[in-house]
Design a protein around this motif. Structure first.
Motif, mmCIF file in Angstrom:
data_model
loop_
_atom_site.group_PDB
_atom_site.id
_atom_site.type_symbol
_atom_site.label_atom_id
_atom_site.label_comp_id
_atom_site.label_asym_id
_atom_site.label_seq_id
_atom_site.Cartn_x
_atom_site.Cartn_y
_atom_site.Cartn_z
ATOM 1 N N ILE A 11 77.109 147.249 50.680
ATOM 2 C CA ILE A 11 76.427 146.012 50.314
ATOM 3 C C ILE A 11 77.435 145.132 49.586
ATOM 4 C CG2 ILE A 11 74.585 144.933 48.981
ATOM 5 C CD1 ILE A 11 73.081 147.611 49.076
ATOM 6 N N THR A 12 77.749 143.981 50.161
ATOM 7 C CA THR A 12 78.576 142.993 49.476
ATOM 8 C C THR A 12 77.632 142.066 48.729
ATOM 9 O OG1 THR A 12 80.294 143.086 51.157
ATOM 10 C CG2 THR A 12 80.243 141.120 49.747
ATOM 11 N N VAL A 13 77.876 141.910 47.440
ATOM 12 C CA VAL A 13 77.052 141.045 46.603
ATOM 13 C C VAL A 13 77.858 139.786 46.304
ATOM 14 C CG1 VAL A 13 75.793 140.836 44.439
ATOM 15 C CG2 VAL A 13 75.898 143.061 45.613
ATOM 16 N N SER A 14 77.438 138.677 46.916
ATOM 17 C CA SER A 14 78.173 137.422 46.744
ATOM 18 C C SER A 14 77.302 136.253 47.183
ATOM 19 C CB SER A 14 79.452 137.437 47.587
ATOM 20 O OG SER A 14 80.029 136.157 47.659
ATOM 21 N N VAL A 45 76.067 144.930 54.840
ATOM 22 C CA VAL A 45 75.299 143.698 54.661
ATOM 23 C C VAL A 45 75.858 142.887 53.502
ATOM 24 C CG1 VAL A 45 73.186 144.697 55.614
ATOM 25 C CG2 VAL A 45 73.591 144.788 53.148
ATOM 26 N N VAL A 46 75.542 141.608 53.505
ATOM 27 C CA VAL A 46 75.904 140.703 52.415
ATOM 28 C C VAL A 46 74.611 140.167 51.833
ATOM 29 C CG1 VAL A 46 77.154 138.610 51.771
ATOM 30 C CG2 VAL A 46 78.038 140.080 53.605
ATOM 31 N N VAL A 47 74.488 140.244 50.507
ATOM 32 C CA VAL A 47 73.311 139.711 49.815
ATOM 33 C C VAL A 47 73.777 138.807 48.678
ATOM 34 C CG1 VAL A 47 71.890 141.735 50.375
ATOM 35 C CG2 VAL A 47 73.109 141.657 48.200
ATOM 36 N N PRO A 48 72.930 137.850 48.277
ATOM 37 C CA PRO A 48 73.310 137.002 47.139
ATOM 38 C C PRO A 48 73.235 137.779 45.827
ATOM 39 C CG PRO A 48 71.113 136.433 47.922
ATOM 40 C CD PRO A 48 71.658 137.471 48.869
ATOM 41 N N ASP A 49 73.815 137.183 44.796
ATOM 42 C CA ASP A 49 73.775 137.760 43.447
ATOM 43 C C ASP A 49 72.365 137.588 42.877
ATOM 44 O OD1 ASP A 49 76.757 138.352 42.434
ATOM 45 O OD2 ASP A 49 76.805 136.563 43.699
ATOM 46 N N ARG A 51 69.304 140.001 41.371
ATOM 47 C CA ARG A 51 68.992 141.351 40.906
ATOM 48 C C ARG A 51 67.878 142.013 41.707
ATOM 49 N NH1 ARG A 51 68.339 142.725 34.505
ATOM 50 N NH2 ARG A 51 67.627 144.884 34.692
ATOM 51 N N ALA A 52 66.797 141.302 41.945
ATOM 52 C CA ALA A 52 65.665 141.880 42.673
ATOM 53 C C ALA A 52 66.040 142.207 44.121
ATOM 54 C CB ALA A 52 64.461 140.937 42.633
ATOM 55 N N ARG A 53 66.799 141.331 44.767
ATOM 56 C CA ARG A 53 67.185 141.583 46.170
ATOM 57 C C ARG A 53 68.177 142.738 46.280
ATOM 58 N NH1 ARG A 53 68.133 136.073 49.360
ATOM 59 N NH2 ARG A 53 68.435 137.579 51.034
ATOM 60 N N ILE A 54 69.103 142.818 45.335
ATOM 61 C CA ILE A 54 70.046 143.946 45.335
ATOM 62 C C ILE A 54 69.280 145.249 45.146
ATOM 63 C CG2 ILE A 54 72.027 145.017 44.181
ATOM 64 C CD1 ILE A 54 72.710 142.084 43.189
ATOM 65 N N ALA A 55 68.396 145.285 44.160
ATOM 66 C CA ALA A 55 67.617 146.491 43.881
ATOM 67 C C ALA A 55 66.754 146.885 45.082
ATOM 68 C CB ALA A 55 66.749 146.291 42.632
ATOM 69 N N VAL A 66 70.352 157.373 53.392
ATOM 70 C CA VAL A 66 71.800 157.183 53.411
ATOM 71 C C VAL A 66 72.383 158.000 52.256
ATOM 72 C CG1 VAL A 66 73.639 155.483 53.130
ATOM 73 C CG2 VAL A 66 71.619 154.919 54.480
ATOM 74 N N HIS A 67 73.453 158.746 52.528
ATOM 75 C CA HIS A 67 74.043 159.604 51.505
ATOM 76 C C HIS A 67 74.762 158.819 50.406
ATOM 77 C CE1 HIS A 67 74.055 162.509 55.025
ATOM 78 N NE2 HIS A 67 73.178 162.985 54.166
ATOM 79 N N LEU A 68 75.471 157.757 50.793
ATOM 80 C CA LEU A 68 76.260 156.976 49.845
ATOM 81 C C LEU A 68 76.037 155.499 50.099
ATOM 82 C CD1 LEU A 68 78.585 156.632 47.725
ATOM 83 C CD2 LEU A 68 80.173 156.748 49.655
ATOM 84 N N VAL A 69 75.696 154.765 49.055
ATOM 85 C CA VAL A 69 75.629 153.312 49.130
ATOM 86 C C VAL A 69 76.712 152.780 48.202
ATOM 87 C CG1 VAL A 69 74.273 151.225 48.757
ATOM 88 C CG2 VAL A 69 73.139 153.310 49.575
ATOM 89 N N ALA A 70 77.640 152.028 48.763
ATOM 90 C CA ALA A 70 78.737 151.430 48.010
ATOM 91 C C ALA A 70 78.530 149.930 47.966
ATOM 92 C CB ALA A 70 80.071 151.773 48.667
ATOM 93 N N THR A 71 78.470 149.385 46.764
ATOM 94 C CA THR A 71 78.361 147.939 46.611
ATOM 95 C C THR A 71 79.719 147.388 46.228
ATOM 96 O OG1 THR A 71 77.846 147.888 44.238
ATOM 97 C CG2 THR A 71 75.991 148.216 45.769
ATOM 98 N N THR A 72 79.955 146.135 46.546
ATOM 99 C CA THR A 72 81.168 145.453 46.112
ATOM 100 C C THR A 72 80.778 144.059 45.645
ATOM 101 O OG1 THR A 72 83.363 144.659 46.752
ATOM 102 C CG2 THR A 72 81.753 144.863 48.521
ATOM 103 N N GLY A 73 81.229 143.728 44.447
ATOM 104 C CA GLY A 73 80.929 142.423 43.879
ATOM 105 C C GLY A 73 79.834 142.467 42.837
#
Length: 165
Positions: A11-14, A45-49, A51-55, A66-73
């Motif tokens: 998940i890219t957070v930007s 996927v890319v999501v905006p910054d 909090r509720a959408r990331i969560a 999914v075994h591992l979720v890696a976020t960036t940003g």
């Protein structure tokens, strides 16, 4: 889980990348590093910054198994940097050592690394790890945690017997 295919999501957070105003570089890099480490990357996927959408995305991916979720940003000090808070909203147990190790390995050469707030934790049988948003920080952070990922995922899956390393 030792011989099973491990699955991952990125998940890219930007805000700007989610609006198409800039190209996401760290998400594809993180997905590539995960594939090289033997993961099947099921989602990127890319999501905006937000909090509720990331969560919500973190919850959905953990429910999917999914075994591992890696976020960036979203791990900095800016007012819209809320990835660690969204992660803490959904995890059941925090793993402070992962973020600590990534920061500690980076800050001797990059003092600003101590301002990064990446965290990690477990929701169900999913490991969630936050990475900073820069490609260089993703690469350096992944190199730090790659040696413990297999063991960490075994533990999360309930495989707790001790074996020689």
């Amino acid at each position: 889980m030792e011989n099973t295919v491990r699955t991952a999501a990125v998940i890219t957070v930007s805000d700007s990348a989610s609006r198409g105003e800039r190209q996401d570089e760290s998400g594809p890099l993180l997905a590539s590093l995960l594939r090289e480490a033997g993961f099947e990357v099921r989602h990127a996927v890319v999501v905006p910054d937000d909090r509720a959408r990331i969560a919500a995305r973190l919850r959905a991916l953990s429910l999917e198994g999914v075994h591992l979720v890696a976020t960036t940003g979203g791990t900095g000090l800016g007012p819209r940097d809320v990835t660690p808070e969204a992660t803490r909203d959904v995890i059941e147990r925090e793993i402070p050592g992962i973020g600590e190790a990534m920061r500690a390995s980076a800050w001797p050469n990059k003092p600003h690394a101590m301002l990064s707030r990446q965290t990690a934790g477990i929701r169900g049988q999913t490991l969630i790890v936050n990475f900073p948003g820069s490609p260089r920080a993703v690469e350096e952070g992944f190199r730090v945690i790659a040696p413990i990922l297999r063991h960490a995922l075994d533990l999360v899956a309930g495989i707790t017997e001790h074996r020689p390393h």
